[in-house]
Design a protein around this motif. Structure first.
Motif, PDB file in Angstrom:
ATOM      1  N   ILE A 126       0.823  -1.216   0.000  1.00 59.26           N
ATOM      2  CA  ILE A 126       0.000   0.000   0.000  1.00 59.26           C
ATOM      3  C   ILE A 126       0.856   1.265   0.000  1.00 59.26           C
ATOM      4  N   ASP A 127       2.094   1.140  -0.444  1.00 60.15           N
ATOM      5  CA  ASP A 127       2.965   2.323  -0.488  1.00 60.15           C
ATOM      6  C   ASP A 127       2.409   3.423  -1.374  1.00 60.15           C
ATOM      7  N   ASP A 128       1.595   3.053  -2.378  1.00 58.41           N
ATOM      8  CA  ASP A 128       1.063   4.042  -3.305  1.00 58.41           C
ATOM      9  C   ASP A 128      -0.267   4.641  -2.853  1.00 58.41           C
ATOM     10  N   VAL A 129      -0.778   4.194  -1.710  1.00 57.63           N
ATOM     11  CA  VAL A 129      -2.062   4.695  -1.210  1.00 57.63           C
ATOM     12  C   VAL A 129      -1.902   6.120  -0.676  1.00 57.63           C
ATOM     13  N   GLU A 130      -2.790   7.013  -1.095  1.00 52.82           N
ATOM     14  CA  GLU A 130      -2.695   8.416  -0.705  1.00 52.82           C
ATOM     15  C   GLU A 130      -3.584   8.768   0.483  1.00 52.82           C
ATOM     16  N   LEU A 131      -4.660   8.040   0.695  1.00 53.84           N
ATOM     17  CA  LEU A 131      -5.502   8.234   1.878  1.00 53.84           C
ATOM     18  C   LEU A 131      -6.236   6.944   2.177  1.00 53.84           C
ATOM     19  N   ILE A 132      -6.706   6.805   3.421  1.00 52.34           N
ATOM     20  CA  ILE A 132      -7.324   5.543   3.823  1.00 52.34           C
ATOM     21  C   ILE A 132      -8.522   5.779   4.728  1.00 52.34           C
ATOM     22  N   TRP A 133      -9.558   4.976   4.528  1.00 54.44           N
ATOM     23  CA  TRP A 133     -10.757   5.013   5.351  1.00 54.44           C
ATOM     24  C   TRP A 133     -10.786   3.792   6.255  1.00 54.44           C
ATOM     25  N   GLY A 134     -11.329   3.966   7.455  1.00 52.89           N
ATOM     26  CA  GLY A 134     -11.572   2.856   8.358  1.00 52.89           C
ATOM     27  C   GLY A 134     -12.942   3.023   8.990  1.00 52.89           C
ATOM     28  N   PHE A 135     -13.505   1.946   9.495  1.00 48.61           N
ATOM     29  CA  PHE A 135     -14.819   2.041  10.129  1.00 48.61           C
ATOM     30  C   PHE A 135     -14.946   0.968  11.191  1.00 48.61           C
TER      31      PHE A 135
END
Length: 382
Positions: A154-163
């Motif tokens: 996930i090095d290329d992930v710019e933002l992340i959601w969690g719930f």
């Protein structure tokens, strides 16, 4: 006709999600043991033509949906492990494994994430960029997220959601706030060494028990006298162990507990002060002490812009917005946030018994609406 077809697809997906949810609930697996769970997730994704990233993860996996419009890489975290709790929920699909249950709603997280993946795949022509859905192992260990962040997946992930499932609010509600929502969760372990002797002649030994008692009392002064009164902090000594009979002063005593902080500086302060108090108190009582600090997950902090977007999306999806309460509980979602903006929200799953309790349960009616909401987070917020 098109509306009827969409409604039919929605009903079909809703049925699939309920069946999957029942399966996950019946087959709970503890942290780092989620082999069957992982295979069931893989099977569901494959049946729906959703890609899965190649990895060396023993448990857990990452689904990937490529949109047909250009855009950033974004992610959703769904944790998958269960707890060592004997279920007493009374649901007809109760755990089939004695002493293990999904008492934190991770079965709901898995299933809502699968629904989100299917909906994104169905709408990929309108999807901007790429979405990675992380089915993460071992959240309950407080370090499972590191299994993912230690790779380059996930090095290329710019933002992340969690719930997270929220049993304090009814179905149809979503809790959102910006800023701190969960605490850093650290552990300490202390071994105090004195000199054992006969209980009738304590003057011939060094009793570690009074030193332990003094430490327990003194630790609370870090909260009341060393930290800012407006900063949420907590110290809990959760285990004291010394001796094995009534007439012998033991040689050693042990203390164990947890520290919860929101502020980074407080986290550093508490480790330093507990170490100082431990060492100096032991010395004052003529004993010695070994202090061990085990850092857990950092505090979870919601990005303000993402929190605002989550609220707007929830309103469009006809959810009722409720204030998301800050918790001194921890979540390893924070490890993702150390490298990129993130937002962690609570989805009402029906008012009932609290998480980590044997009577906890999720209303299955929330499965499809939750999946649709998660999908909308990516479709509406490019």
């Amino acid at each position: 006709m098109e509306g009827k077809e969409l409604e039919k697809e929605g009903l079909q997906l809703g049925h699939e999600l309920q069946e999957a949810f029942f399966w996950f609930h019946r087959h709970p697996e503890l942290s780092y043991e989620e082999y069957q769970t992982t295979e069931k997730i893989r099977e569901f994704l494959t049946e729906h033509g959703i890609g899965i990233m190649d990895s060396e993860l023993e448990t857990g996996l990452i689904a990937v949906i490529h949109g047909e419009r250009g855009g950033a890489v974004r992610a959703l975290r769904c944790d998958i492990d269960a707890l060592p709790i004997l279920e007493e929920s009374g649901v007809p699909y109760a755990s089939e494994i004695k002493g293990k249950m999904h008492a934190c709603g991770h079965d709901f997280h898995i299933t809502a994430g699968l629904g989100c993946a299917v909906l994104l795949q169905q709408n990929r022509k309108a999807l901007a960029g790429t979405v990675k859905i992380i089915f993460q192992p071992a959240e309950e260990s407080a370090r499972g997220a590191e299994k993912i962040t230690e790779t380059d997946l996930i090095d290329d992930v710019e933002l992340i959601w969690g719930f997270h499932a929220d049993p304090t609010n009814p179905v149809g509600t979503i809790g959102i706030r910006e800023g701190y929502v969960a605490a850093a969760a650290d552990r300490f372990l202390i071994k105090i060494t004195g000199k054992g002797c006969h209980g009738a002649h304590p003057d011939t030994g060094i009793d570690p028990i009074p030193a332990a008692a003094a430490m327990v009392q003194a630790f609370q002064t870090v909260v009341t006298r060393n930290s800012d009164a407006f900063h949420p902090t907590l110290i809990s000594v959760t285990r004291i162990e010394a001796g094995n009979t009534w007439n012998v002063v033991p040689e050693t005593a042990e203390l164990e507990g947890t520290v919860r902080t929101m502020n980074r500086e407080d986290r550093v302060l508490f480790e330093r002060r507990l170490r100082e108090i431990t060492e100096m108190t032991a010395k004052a009582y003529g004993a010695s002490a070994e202090f061990q600090w085990y850092p857990g997950s950092p505090a979870v902090v919601n990005d303000p812009a993402m929190a605002g977007a989550a609220e707007e999306t929830a309103k469009k999806q006809s959810f009722l917005i409720v204030p998301e309460e800050s918790s001194m509980g921890g979540d390893d979602f924070s490890f993702y946030e150390e490298k990129r903006p993130g937002c962690y929200i609570k989805i009402g799953t029906g008012v009932g018994e609290a998480i980590h309790q044997p009577g906890f349960k999720v209303d299955p009616e929330i499965l499809l609406p939750a999946a649709e909401y998660l999908m909308a987070l990516f479709m509406e917020n490019e």
